[in-house]
Scaffold this active site. Structure first.
Site, mmCIF file in Angstrom:
data_model
loop_
_atom_site.group_PDB
_atom_site.id
_atom_site.type_symbol
_atom_site.label_atom_id
_atom_site.label_comp_id
_atom_site.label_asym_id
_atom_site.label_seq_id
_atom_site.Cartn_x
_atom_site.Cartn_y
_atom_site.Cartn_z
ATOM 1 N N ASP A 94 0.848 -1.194 0.000
ATOM 2 C CA ASP A 94 0.000 0.000 0.000
ATOM 3 C C ASP A 94 0.879 1.237 0.000
ATOM 4 O OD1 ASP A 94 -2.344 -1.472 0.073
ATOM 5 O OD2 ASP A 94 -2.520 -1.396 2.248
ATOM 6 N N ASP A 108 -6.868 -1.747 -4.724
ATOM 7 C CA ASP A 108 -7.982 -1.517 -3.805
ATOM 8 C C ASP A 108 -9.009 -0.579 -4.428
ATOM 9 O OD1 ASP A 108 -6.579 -3.058 -1.943
ATOM 10 O OD2 ASP A 108 -5.750 -1.306 -0.927
#
Length: 125
Positions: A94, A108
């Site tokens: 991330d 995502d």
């Protein structure tokens, strides 16, 4: 009949996801859980869930509606991108930080948008 749009969209999403993760690897964090870092330590479970989602999309790929195909392509590409991270890095990479939201990645975003498109299509149907 195979709807190649789903797979082309998924390929574009996957390539974009991989490129951004390579470019921003120095600013990244590894998420060992799901969204918002929930359920830490369930990596194998998330790999299995992603494999099931991927398998279902591949099996039901003969969609004629472009919006539904777009949503399925987004989810397929996003699921593949995060599953690759889970298999090779034991967690998801991330790197996007926005204000008070937890750190996330492009896969995502595409999963969320694709899921919303699918829900909207099914709700309108």
């Amino acid at each position: 009949m195979v709807n190649w749009k789903i797979f082309l969209i998924a390929l574009a999403v996957l390539i974009l996801d991989r490129i951004t993760k390579i470019v921003f690897i120095d600013d990244s964090v590894k998420n060992y859980g799901a969204a918002f870092s929930l359920f830490q330590g369930f990596n194998i479970f998330f790999i299995i869930v992603a494999a099931i989602v991927i398998g279902l999309i591949i099996y039901y790929n003969n969609i004629k509606n472009f919006n539904l195909a777009l949503g399925m392509g987004f989810v397929l590409g996003g699921a593949l991108g995060n599953m690759i991270d889970r298999i090779f890095y034991n967690g998801v990479i991330d790197f996007i930080r926005i204000w008070i939201f937890p750190v996330f990645n492009l896969a995502d975003v595409f999963n969320l948008i694709g899921g919303l498109i699918i829900i909207y299509y099914l709700w309108k149907k």
